[in-house]
Write a protein that holds these residues in place. Structure first.
Motif, PDB file in Angstrom:
ATOM      1  N   ASP A 363       0.864  -1.187   0.000  1.00 16.30           N
ATOM      2  CA  ASP A 363       0.000   0.000   0.000  1.00 16.30           C
ATOM      3  C   ASP A 363       0.902   1.239   0.000  1.00 16.30           C
ATOM      4  N   PRO A 364       0.873   2.014  -1.096  1.00 14.83           N
ATOM      5  CA  PRO A 364       1.817   3.133  -1.188  1.00 14.83           C
ATOM      6  C   PRO A 364       1.651   4.169  -0.080  1.00 14.83           C
ATOM      7  N   VAL A 365       0.415   4.371   0.381  1.00 15.14           N
ATOM      8  CA  VAL A 365       0.197   5.363   1.439  1.00 15.14           C
ATOM      9  C   VAL A 365       0.847   4.879   2.736  1.00 15.14           C
ATOM     10  N   ALA A 366       0.533   3.641   3.078  1.00 14.20           N
ATOM     11  CA  ALA A 366       1.090   3.085   4.317  1.00 14.20           C
ATOM     12  C   ALA A 366       2.613   3.051   4.236  1.00 14.20           C
ATOM     13  N   ARG A 368       4.650   4.977   2.449  1.00 15.04           N
ATOM     14  CA  ARG A 368       5.224   6.323   2.528  1.00 15.04           C
ATOM     15  C   ARG A 368       5.228   6.819   3.976  1.00 15.04           C
ATOM     16  N   LEU A 369       4.111   6.549   4.668  1.00 16.21           N
ATOM     17  CA  LEU A 369       4.017   6.977   6.060  1.00 16.21           C
ATOM     18  C   LEU A 369       4.999   6.224   6.946  1.00 16.21           C
ATOM     19  N   ALA A 372       8.428   7.617   6.289  1.00 20.94           N
ATOM     20  CA  ALA A 372       8.591   8.948   6.891  1.00 20.94           C
ATOM     21  C   ALA A 372       8.712   8.834   8.411  1.00 20.94           C
ATOM     22  N   THR A 373       7.875   7.980   9.009  1.00 20.65           N
ATOM     23  CA  THR A 373       7.899   7.811  10.469  1.00 20.65           C
ATOM     24  C   THR A 373       9.269   7.316  10.924  1.00 20.65           C
ATOM     25  N   PHE A 459      -1.032   1.784  11.741  1.00 15.18           N
ATOM     26  CA  PHE A 459      -0.175   1.853  12.920  1.00 15.18           C
ATOM     27  C   PHE A 459      -0.178   3.250  13.531  1.00 15.18           C
TER      28      PHE A 459
END
Lengths: 684, 140
Positions: A363-366, A368-369, A372-373, A459
């Motif tokens: 999942d690209p959103v997950a 990326r997050l 970043a995290t 998460f």
């Protein structure tokens, strides 16, 4: 043919437990095939338990040079087509590759090593059709593992070997071999031979690879490629040309250029033929590189030709400058070929303390997050969009922690975990699985599969980071344990090396640098036992320098020492590899000869006598020759024990002295002047 | 649909209410704040995440729609599973719950009409989430 004895230096390397070796399925295959009469079915079953290994073997069995044959789809069919031994060797070679690890030898470029090995393998595979009795798969395995001895030294003796590599940078391989021997008492050619025997590869195969390592260049004037070692030499030239870097020394470029010209002549290839061959090799290199996750680059015949021409031109200038006392020329290949990796001397940054994390989510959103995290927390983060990509990156980069989504197409987080846990490298990674609000059953399965922790998706960043900090403590402990292990192994290797040198010193005569009396007697005892057990023949030759006292008295002890040293060298130069000369005392030497009866040893002793007689000894204030008297005693003369045999050889020397010196006498020979052949000792 | 915007810490928070969910919150302001905090100095981070979600979401919702039309539970399940997680990250909490419900229904042996109804609700809610996120982007 009798196999050579494995040297103790190799046993020491092996006992370090860090030699490159097959793992997982590779170990199982080694166990199954330990005897010559192994079951091909059992081996096939073992291979099939690893899908990627199966795929690689099938790909090779179906490769282009077997075009026209029915495609095969099973391991048993591959065994039928290629033979069980070839499939076994392929499986072991692939297993060694899959377990590869970037070691800590700062001067050794691990990615370049594998890139070059793969290029050599595909080149050897392509050239094998020109060598009678060598299959393309055999060529492939030989090419792939040909320099595994170098890798072994870089792995076991990372620090001292880095020094050796830096000191011999840009030098011919013979210099590197000599430096290895001087430092470790063993070189990569012998190590490679021993490793291959240890893995059960045939002696002839291991010997051919060793021969390649000892002599990297085919001789000018070769008319054909007629052995595996020749094949490796030419394959090595092609692979070296494919990996010319901006720092490749002009000397090496010139060497490679000459080898390729020789190959072209031997194969009677036009430029167009060579162009096709290199195109084929480059294509296969790239395909296999992708499959095995090994770096390759785009090369063509024209780019190689251009770089070679420039390198050779520079080499000529360099030679001219050196002849004229000028300065050394810089390397010149520059930008003509894209290089796959930095040159060896560039080294790489080691010992980074940042924790490396691999984030995996489809999942690209997950993803990326997640990235970043983690980056915000100061982790060194790489990422993958699916399980297969994650597996490749994990094997290549060795992250400390992997945070992977559970549900992904192709390869789920659980499948990724299982695959990682099967490999040596992946077994120590800390794996956190991202799950939905799943049933407990999944978590039980996840922990059974080797997952260390889990975090629910979506998460919560603070929660995830808190769990990762707990993981970091484990990773930190693992790092310390691993560091301690490496330190202990390094110290053990150094201690073994030191002890061996100490032992060698205690067994070596300091003046002549040949073994001393103690060593000689140990060897005689051992040969006697072996002869008594198996009937192998052996003999001893006692050698005494004539009129040595006079040399000492007239010219002094320095000249006397020089005479002894020079005589020891002269004797050594006439002996075969398995025979040995030792300083037995004063001006006495003992030669131990293996596998020969009295008459043969007499011939050898006569040769020694002639060589010493012709040997001019030069020292300050002295230039002259000495002669020796020799007494021969051999096991086949029926002595009751070592002391009787030694005494008989000693008496034969005195007979020789009594008969006028500078001659050979056999033990128990009747003397032409019986009265003088008594044990009356003449002045030596 | 009503939308109220409040500024805190110099940022923007969107509270958008959905008629599809009895006037429930479409976007959770706290989740958006978390994203902005995570982006830190990178002012484009929020935009990047939202755009990623919108691109991925459109594809997944089309899959969901096609799955519902053809009564292909597997397709619906996959789309719902993917959207459940990614939508929660951009603060579409109610939509995420709807997707979770839909995913659970897909896993049941006897799904009945509930599956189609919940699926249609999810598709309609996505449209609202999309509008709200685009509005958020325009404001930021």
């Amino acid at each position: 043919m009798q196999k050579r004895a494995i040297p103790v230096e190799f046993e020491e390397l092996k006992s370090s437990g860090t030699l490159p070796s097959p793992a997982g399925v590779g170990i199982k295959i080694l166990e199954i095939t330990r005897t010559d009469e192994f079951s091909a079915d059992d081996m096939g079953q073992a291979i099939m338990s690893d899908s990627s290994l199966t795929g690689r073997i099938l790909e090779l069995a179906n490769s282009a040079d077997r075009a026209g044959q029915e495609p095969i789809t099973t391991v048993s069919a591959a065994i039928m087509r290629l033979g069980a031994t070839t499939v076994r060797n392929l499986a072991l070679a692939f297993s060694v590759i899959s377990e590869r690890d970037d070691g800590s030898c700062k001067a050794f470029n691990y990615p370049l090593y594998w890139s070059g090995s793969l290029a050599r393998a595909v080149a050897a595979k392509a050239l094998a059709q020109h060598v009678p009795g060598v299959s393309s798969e055999e060529g492939y395995v030989a090419g792939l593992l040909a320099e595994v001895g170098v890798l072994a030294l870089a792995t076991v003796h990372s620090e001292p070997y880095a020094k050796v590599l830096l000191e011999t940078r840009g030098q011919p391989m013979s210099v590197v071999l000599a430096a290895e021997n001087a430092t470790f008492d063993i070189d990569h050619a012998t190590i490679c031979y021993c490793m291959m025997l240890d893995w059960g590869l045939p002696d002839a195969f291991a010997g051919a690879v060793e021969s390649f390592n000892l002599e990297r260049l085919s001789k000018e004037g070769a008319a054909e490629v007629n052995s595996l070692s020749d094949l490796l030499r030419f394959a090595d030239a092609l692979s070296s040309a494919m990996l010319f870097t901006a720092t490749t020394p002009p000397r090496r470029i010139n060497e490679v250029g000459e080898q390729i010209e020789l190959l072209q002549k031997v194969l009677d290839y036009s430029d167009a033929d060579l162009d096709r061959l290199i195109g084929q090799i480059a294509g296969e290199w790239s395909r296999w590189g992708e499959r095995l996750d090994i770096s390759t680059c785009d090369v063509s015949f024209s780019s190689i030709k251009e770089a070679t021409a420039r390198g050779r031109e520079a080499f000529k200038k360099e030679v001219a400058l050196q002849t004229g006392g000028g300065i050394r020329c810089e390397s010149v290949v520059a930008d003509t070929i894209v290089t796959t990796a930095e040159a060896v001397e560039d080294g790489r940054a080691l010992g980074t303390e940042r924790i490396k994390i691999l984030a995996v989510d489809d999942d690209p959103v997950a993803l990326r997050l997640l990235v970043a995290t983690l980056r915000k927390q100061g982790f060194d983060v790489t990422f993958a969009k699916n399980g297969s990509e994650a597996m490749r990156i994990a094997m290549r980069e060795g992250p400390d922690i992997i945070v992977a989504d559970h549900e992904m197409p192709e390869m789920s987080g659980l499948e990724l975990t299982r695959a990682l846990r099967r490999s040596k490298r992946g077994s120590s990674m800390y794996i956190v699985l991202l799950t939905g609000a799943e049933a407990e059953d999944l978590l039980v399965t996840a922990f059974q599969s080797g997952v260390d922790d889990f975090v629910q998706k979506p998460f919560d960043a603070r929660f995830l980071v808190a769990r990762l900090r707990a993981g970091m403590r484990i990773v930190g402990l693992q790092r310390r344990v691993e560091e301690d292990r490496r330190t202990i192994l390094r110290q053990l290797a150094e201690k073994n090396n030191f002890n061996r040198r100490l032992k060698m010193l205690s067994l070596t005569d300091l003046l002549t640098e040949v073994p001393n009396r103690r060593h000689a007697m140990e060897r005689v005892e051992s040969e006697w036992k072996s002869a008594a057990r198996s009937g192998t023949q052996f003999a001893v030759v006692m050698v005494d320098v004539d009129h040595f006292k006079a040399v000492n008295d007239n010219y002094g002890h320095d000249v006397g020492d020089r005479v002894l040293k020079s005589t020891a060298q002269a004797i050594s130069s006439t002996l075969r590899g398995e025979d040995q000369v030792a300083r037995f005392g004063g001006e006495e030497f003992l030669i131990i000869v293996r596998g020969a009866v009295l008459e043969e040893v007499r011939i050898l002793a006569e040769r020694v006598r002639l060589v010493v007689e012709g040997n001019i000894v030069e020292a300050e204030g002295y230039r002259g020759r000495v002669t020796v008297s020799l007494g021969v005693a051999s096991f086949d003369q029926g002595f009751t024990g070592v002391s009787e045999m030694m005494k008989a050889a000693d008496e034969a020397v005195y007979q020789a002295k009594n008969l006028g010196r500078n001659q050979v006498r056999g033990a128990r020979e009747s003397s032409p002047c019986a009265d003088e052949s008594t044990t009356r000792r003449l002045s030596a | 649909m009503t939308m109220s915007i409040s500024g805190d810490s110099g940022g923007l928070s969107a509270h958008i209410h959905s008629p599809e969910n009895g006037g429930g919150v479409i976007l959770d302001a706290n989740a958006i704040d978390v994203l902005k905090e995570l982006g830190g100095d990178d002012v484009e981070f929020l935009t990047e995440i939202v755009e990623l979600f919108l691109a991925e979401g459109l594809m997944r919702v089309s899959e969901m729609h096609a799955g519902l039309e053809g009564l292909e539970t597997g397709r619906v399940l996959q789309a719902a599973h993917a959207l459940k997680s990614s939508s929660a990250h951009v603060g579409a909490v109610e939509f995420s719950r709807c997707c979770a419900e839909l995913e659970s229904l897909c896993r049941l042996e006897d799904q009945g009409e509930d599956l189609v109804l919940t699926g249609r609700r999810a598709v309609a809610m996505y449209s609202e989430v999309q509008t709200a996120l685009k509005a958020l982007l325009a404001l930021s």
